[in-house]
Structures are given as C-alpha cells and as structure tokens.
Design an enzyme around this catalytic site. Structure first.
Site, PDB file in Angstrom:
ATOM      1  N   ASN A   1      -3.190  -2.144   0.687  1.00  0.00           N
ATOM      2  CA  ASN A   1      -1.790  -1.981   2.219  1.00  0.00           C
ATOM      3  C   ASN A   1      -0.202  -1.373   0.993  1.00  0.00           C
ATOM      4  OD1 ASN A   1      -0.140   0.926   3.687  1.00  0.00           O
ATOM      5  ND2 ASN A   1       0.648  -1.158   4.208  1.00  0.00           N
TER       6      ASN A   1
ATOM      7  N   ASN B   1       1.652  -5.349   6.025  1.00  0.00           N
ATOM      8  CA  ASN B   1       2.525  -5.464   5.675  1.00  0.00           C
ATOM      9  C   ASN B   1       3.331  -6.435   5.100  1.00  0.00           C
ATOM     10  OD1 ASN B   1       3.879  -2.315   5.133  1.00  0.00           O
ATOM     11  ND2 ASN B   1       2.719  -2.150   6.841  1.00  0.00           N
TER      12      ASN B   1
ATOM     13  N   ASP C   1       7.269  -2.234   9.438  1.00  0.00           N
ATOM     14  CA  ASP C   1       6.825  -1.954   8.135  1.00  0.00           C
ATOM     15  C   ASP C   1       6.677  -3.007   6.788  1.00  0.00           C
ATOM     16  OD1 ASP C   1       4.967  -0.380   5.434  1.00  0.00           O
ATOM     17  OD2 ASP C   1       5.656   1.481   7.696  1.00  0.00           O
TER      18      ASP C   1
END
Length: 275
Positions: free
Chosen positions: A86, A131, A180
């Site tokens: 990610n 994240n 995020d």
C-alpha cells in the site's frame, strides 16, 4: 484512487499511481508534459532507486521499474492472498520500509515490512490498513499510520529494526476523516492526508497541529514535495466508492492538486537494493 506521489529530482518529474486502474502517471510541471503507463496489478508506491531507476511496490512484490516498464522482481512478500502492498518510503540509509493491507479493509492482516541488504522482514505494525511509513532525517524515528483506528504511531528505529514500544503521536477524530499517507518536511513536521476529511494537516514533532489545508474533495491520500526548491506540495486524491451525488458535489475528486508551502520538503531517499 490516486496514491503515492513521488518527486523525482533527477528529472523534475512528479510521479503518482492510480491503484485500482493499475496505472502510473507522470507530470513534468515545467513543460506540462504528462504520461500514463499501464503496469497493472495494483501499484501501491514508487520509490527512487540508487541505481537510477525506481522500486515499484505492486501487488505482493517489490519490482524494478525503469520509467517505462517493469523489468524484474526484487523481492516477493509472503502475505495472504487478500492483501496487497500500500505505501512505502526509503530511509537515509537506503532501506525500504513499506506496508501491506487487507484489500477488503477489514481484517488486521496488514503489517510493516523492511527490505534491507537483500533481506525482507516483517517488523510489526499489524492492522487492516497501513499507511506511511515516514522516517525522520536522522533515520531515528519512524511514523506508522493505522488508518482504521485513526492513529499515527511513532517508533524509535535508531537501534532496532522492529516496531516495538511505540508512542501514540496523534489521533484523528472520525468526524475529521481518517489518516492516510504521511510525509515529513525539512523540519521533520509530519503532513498527513485525510480520507473523508477534505484536508491535509501538518503536525509539529511534539504532536501539535500547526496547519490545515482544505481541499474541494473529501479523500486526500498523500503529499509529496517538489519543484526546484521543494516548496510545492503535490497531493493525490481519490474518488473510489463515490456515488453520483458525491461526484456531482466533488467533480475534481481523484485529481492531482498543488499548493505552496513555507517550509520545503526533503529530497526523496534512494533505495539500495540488489539487482
């Protein structure tokens, strides 16, 4: 789903990915030259490589990317079939720190991983959606985001390669969105994009909120600093799972944005990885 902006100071180019479409985009701001490269396989992040190319985090693997195509695999990450890579960063020593996540965004099967000296290890930070990470200029502190919990954690990695004894750096109220991607500027202040929060925030090293930048769309995913003086912040956003009403209200969702900052960023690190 715009993600992972990266400023390549070697060419004056801003790169970012569209995870769900399997594309990498590049922009040369001086000439407004734009390119789109189809790579497939959920590209989560792109990092500069000391050898002159890039490291691409895609699907379950770290791969070599030469600016035009994927040219080989550097390391494969053992994780559940329903997981993917990610977000990632390079520390001052050239080590790659990166996260994995549950594609369904529910199971705590994601974690933070470290690739250094040709060795791949899982170092902690277990949660559904990782994240960051982001590492301070001296290489001592690492910030890790547990997105669903709304928490940003800080770990001392100066003398260890595992994420233990972390300090809770900041908690985001769900009414303000969820944290995020994160990045550190030249003063080691932390910038975070807020998914569902219509903004990006800047936090001082002591955890104090010192600046908020508002956006015309809800899902701000990550920031990168670029330009000759690194005083332009580029921000990726997303339009995933938005219905027609939301898209009508946020026609610019999923776009790339830029805004000036008073404090410049830092040059991106170069990954040292075996060829």
């Amino acid at each position: 789903m715009g993600e992972g902006p990266l400023w390549d100071d070697r060419s004056g180019t801003l790169w970012f990915g569209d995870i769900l479409s399997g594309r990498l985009h590049s922009l040369e701001p001086e000439t407004n030259t734009q390119r789109t490269i189809e790579v497939g396989g959920y590209p989560g992040f792109l990092l500069l490589d000391a050898a002159g190319g890039f490291v691409l985090g895609r699907g379950h693997a770290l791969e070599r990317f030469d600016g035009e195509r994927v040219t080989g695999e550097t390391a494969r990450v053992e994780m559940r079939a329903g997981n993917r890579l990610n977000d990632g960063t390079v520390d001052p020593a050239g080590r790659i720190w990166f996260g994995s996540m549950d594609f369904g965004c529910t199971l705590a099967t994601g974690a933070v991983h470290l690739f250094a000296g040709g060795k791949l290890t899982t170092v902690g930070g277990e949660c559904a959606i990782t994240n960051g990470p982001a590492v301070t200029a001296d290489g001592r502190l690492l910030y890790h985001v547990d997105t669903l919990a709304g928490q940003i954690w800080r770990f001392d990695i100066g003398e260890r390669d595992t994420l233990i004894d972390g300090v809770l750096f900041a908690t985001i109220d769900p009414a303000d969105g969820t944290p995020d991607g994160v990045v550190l500027d030249s003063e080691d202040h932390l910038w975070v994009g807020l998914w569902g929060g219509w903004s990006a925030r800047r936090y001082a090293p002591d955890g104090k909120l010192v600046e908020t930048v508002r956006f015309p769309c809800a899902n701000v995913t990550k920031i990168a600093f670029g330009g000759p003086d690194l005083k332009t912040a580029y921000a990726t956003t997303a339009r995933d799972n938005m219905d027609d009403a939301a898209l009508a209200d946020q026609p610019l969702a999923g776009g790339l944005f830029a805004f000036p900052v008073d404090v410049p960023g830092r040059l991106s690190g170069r990954a040292v990885s075996p060829r």
